[in-house]
Design a protein around this motif. Sequence first.
Motif, PDB file in Angstrom:
ATOM      1  N   LEU A  36       1.241  -2.277  -5.386  1.00 38.45           N
ATOM      2  CA  LEU A  36       2.630  -2.075  -4.880  1.00 38.45           C
ATOM      3  C   LEU A  36       2.976  -0.904  -4.538  1.00 38.45           C
ATOM      4  CD1 LEU A  36       5.529  -3.531  -4.955  1.00 38.45           C
ATOM      5  CD2 LEU A  36       5.617  -2.720  -7.092  1.00 38.45           C
ATOM      6  N   THR A  37       2.803  -0.237  -3.300  1.00 39.38           N
ATOM      7  CA  THR A  37       3.013   1.072  -2.770  1.00 39.38           C
ATOM      8  C   THR A  37       4.491   1.393  -2.980  1.00 39.38           C
ATOM      9  OG1 THR A  37       3.453   0.491  -0.322  1.00 39.38           O
ATOM     10  CG2 THR A  37       1.246   0.776  -1.126  1.00 39.38           C
ATOM     11  N   ASP A  39       6.342   2.594  -0.478  1.00 38.65           N
ATOM     12  CA  ASP A  39       7.189   2.127   0.402  1.00 38.65           C
ATOM     13  C   ASP A  39       7.463   0.522   0.608  1.00 38.65           C
ATOM     14  OD1 ASP A  39       7.256   4.359   1.733  1.00 38.65           O
ATOM     15  OD2 ASP A  39       5.625   4.037   3.029  1.00 38.65           O
ATOM     16  N   ARG A  40       6.544  -0.289  -0.116  1.00 38.48           N
ATOM     17  CA  ARG A  40       6.727  -1.648  -0.036  1.00 38.48           C
ATOM     18  C   ARG A  40       7.801  -1.844  -1.583  1.00 38.48           C
ATOM     19  NH1 ARG A  40       1.480  -5.095  -0.438  1.00 38.48           N
ATOM     20  NH2 ARG A  40       1.723  -5.435   1.896  1.00 38.48           N
ATOM     21  N   ARG A  43      11.154  -1.319   0.398  1.00 38.17           N
ATOM     22  CA  ARG A  43      11.409  -2.412   0.998  1.00 38.17           C
ATOM     23  C   ARG A  43      12.204  -3.755   0.394  1.00 38.17           C
ATOM     24  NH1 ARG A  43       6.829  -0.792   3.976  1.00 38.17           N
ATOM     25  NH2 ARG A  43       5.536  -2.506   2.997  1.00 38.17           N
ATOM     26  N   TYR A  44      11.596  -3.922  -1.170  1.00 37.58           N
ATOM     27  CA  TYR A  44      11.889  -4.895  -1.836  1.00 37.58           C
ATOM     28  C   TYR A  44      13.421  -4.553  -2.200  1.00 37.58           C
ATOM     29  CZ  TYR A  44      12.980  -7.360  -5.859  1.00 37.58           C
ATOM     30  OH  TYR A  44      13.797  -8.205  -6.621  1.00 37.58           O
ATOM     31  N   ARG A  76       8.051 -11.099   4.924  1.00 33.90           N
ATOM     32  CA  ARG A  76       8.010 -10.141   5.627  1.00 33.90           C
ATOM     33  C   ARG A  76       6.592  -9.535   5.548  1.00 33.90           C
ATOM     34  NH1 ARG A  76      13.755  -7.025   5.285  1.00 33.90           N
ATOM     35  NH2 ARG A  76      15.151  -8.536   6.035  1.00 33.90           N
ATOM     36  N   GLU A  77       6.246  -9.591   4.134  1.00 32.17           N
ATOM     37  CA  GLU A  77       4.943  -8.703   3.617  1.00 32.17           C
ATOM     38  C   GLU A  77       3.713  -9.418   4.153  1.00 32.17           C
ATOM     39  OE1 GLU A  77       5.003  -5.518   2.520  1.00 32.17           O
ATOM     40  OE2 GLU A  77       7.186  -5.403   2.896  1.00 32.17           O
TER      41      GLU A  77
END
Length: 230
Positions: A36-37, A39-40, A43-44, A76-77
């Motif tokens: 779980l970066t 950036d990710r 986005r969430y 999206r991911e």
Amino acid sequence: MIDVILWDVDGTLLDFAAAERAAMEECFAAFGLGELTPDRLGRYSALNRTYWQRLERGELTKPQVLVGRFQEFFAREGFSTQLAQPFNDLYQEKLGDTVCFLDGADRLVARLQGRVRQYAATNGTRTAQERKLKRSGLDKLLDGVFISELLGAEKPSSAFFDQVMEAVGPVDRRRVLMVGDSLTSDMAGGLGAGLTCCWYNPQKRPAPEDMALDYVISDLNEVEGLLDLP
């Protein structure tokens, strides 16, 4: 003079960002979704906020928010959207496991105990909120808890606040202080209900000119000075 305080929970008494990050990391690991970066997660978090805003506007139901946000996020991911429901089920449990107080909120609530009636007023889910309130000890410091899922109505709706005020009992609504970080949920709802409203604004953002907020604070401990208590 204030007789009753309604505290928002996530983002006000407790650090929701910390709990969200920890819960997402545990769920990603449990479902084998990789790292779980930052950036990710960002986005969430941004997507999640839009879902809760749609809930506040009455465009979605709570179940549609809880599962729908993960369905869209996973799509999206590049993950299977079929994971949305079980992922959310685990996420609700894990969300209540990380407790980080903002501005020493536990000590503040403890100092005010017995001097003013205090209640939690939250749109969070029953599973997450009851778990975090118990783990934090706030359930024993507060005079009561109002969870939208149990009331069948969400902040900022009048249906939520009317039920809260009925349960609180006879009191001048101007002597009830709504403290929260959300303008669209806590402040809009509190103003609509005729309560005294205190916007918790630690980022010190400009206050909206179209909202007649009674108080704007950047530290929760400022609340104590607003109460005119012995």
